[in-house]
Design a protein around this motif. Structure first.
Motif, PDB file in Angstrom:
ATOM      1  N   VAL A 146       0.847  -1.189   0.000  1.00 33.17           N
ATOM      2  CA  VAL A 146       0.000   0.000   0.000  1.00 33.17           C
ATOM      3  C   VAL A 146       0.883   1.238   0.000  1.00 33.17           C
ATOM      4  N   ILE A 148       0.610   5.442   0.149  1.00 33.34           N
ATOM      5  CA  ILE A 148      -0.313   6.500   0.540  1.00 33.34           C
ATOM      6  C   ILE A 148       0.148   7.820  -0.065  1.00 33.34           C
ATOM      7  N   ASN A 149      -0.775   8.538  -0.666  1.00 35.22           N
ATOM      8  CA  ASN A 149      -0.506   9.864  -1.222  1.00 35.22           C
ATOM      9  C   ASN A 149      -1.271  10.880  -0.388  1.00 35.22           C
ATOM     10  N   VAL A 150      -0.533  11.848   0.144  1.00 36.91           N
ATOM     11  CA  VAL A 150      -1.138  12.907   0.947  1.00 36.91           C
ATOM     12  C   VAL A 150      -0.887  14.228   0.241  1.00 36.91           C
ATOM     13  N   CYS A 155      -6.451  12.892  -0.099  1.00 38.34           N
ATOM     14  CA  CYS A 155      -5.570  11.853   0.416  1.00 38.34           C
ATOM     15  C   CYS A 155      -6.102  10.511  -0.076  1.00 38.34           C
ATOM     16  N   ASP A 156      -5.204   9.658  -0.552  1.00 39.89           N
ATOM     17  CA  ASP A 156      -5.596   8.388  -1.132  1.00 39.89           C
ATOM     18  C   ASP A 156      -4.560   7.330  -0.806  1.00 39.89           C
ATOM     19  N   ALA A 157      -5.010   6.081  -0.938  1.00 37.25           N
ATOM     20  CA  ALA A 157      -4.097   4.952  -0.869  1.00 37.25           C
ATOM     21  C   ALA A 157      -4.223   4.195  -2.180  1.00 37.25           C
ATOM     22  N   LEU A 171      -9.091   8.061   0.962  1.00 37.09           N
ATOM     23  CA  LEU A 171      -8.968   8.171   2.421  1.00 37.09           C
ATOM     24  C   LEU A 171      -9.829   9.339   2.889  1.00 37.09           C
TER      25      LEU A 171
END
Length: 182
Positions: A146, A148-150, A155-157, A171
């Motif tokens: 996984v 994660i992009n913040v 925000c997403d995984a 997210l």
């Protein structure tokens, strides 16, 4: 060096922004590639001069030695204090900032030539290049991975499954501010 770190921080934010746009467009695999490329650029710029080259050393020890020598010299040059020596003592020659800049540029050119040469060697065509999704998905052979992009906008995984498929997980409720606070 301080400016380099500020630039890298901005570059990381840009990679997150581009990935957020790709996710929003449904381009999950492309988002993962761009996140990885952004991470590689940031970490590569931070650590590139100390890149492990064990495989290169095993097969081409002379080239590896040259790369280590130039990398070490570049690393030292990158933390130069910029102090110009003014002593008349011959053991401490005078250097101008132009001398330092010329020396640094020559080292950077030599480094680039060495990397180009290494990429012509069998098995090293992708030396220090960012990985494509087809390579990244291999990391999930033992289980899902996984990423994660913040970003300030979202925000997403992205989960890469053992099958090689990438799925997007929004997210919701998780924010850039919350991530920053954590």
């Amino acid at each position: 060096v301080d400016q380099r770190y500020r630039d890298l921080q901005q570059l990381g934010s840009t990679a997150n922004a581009i990935a957020a746009l790709a996710i929003e467009s449904g381009e999950i695999e492309r988002a993962l590639e761009w996140l990885e490329q952004g991470r590689n650029i940031v970490w590569g710029q931070t650590h590139q001069l100390r890149t492990p080259i064990d495989d290169l050393r095993d097969q081409y020890p002379g080239v590896a030695e040259d790369l280590e020598r130039v990398s070490s010299a570049l690393d030292i040059a990158s933390i130069s204090t910029g102090i110009i020596r003014k002593s008349e003592d011959p053991e401490y020659p005078k250097f101008t900032t132009d001398d330092e800049a010329r020396s640094h540029r020559a080292l950077a050119l030599e480094y680039n030539k060495l990397v180009e040469k290494i990429r012509t060697l069998e098995g090293f065509q992708d030396f220090l290049r960012p990985k494509k999704y087809s390579e990244l998905r291999k990391a999930a052979t033992a289980g899902a991975v996984v990423v994660i992009n913040v970003h300030t906008t979202r925000c997403d995984a992205i989960a890469v499954l053992q099958s090689g498929d990438a799925i997007h997980i929004p997210l919701e409720g998780f924010t850039y501010k919350l991530a920053e606070n954590l």
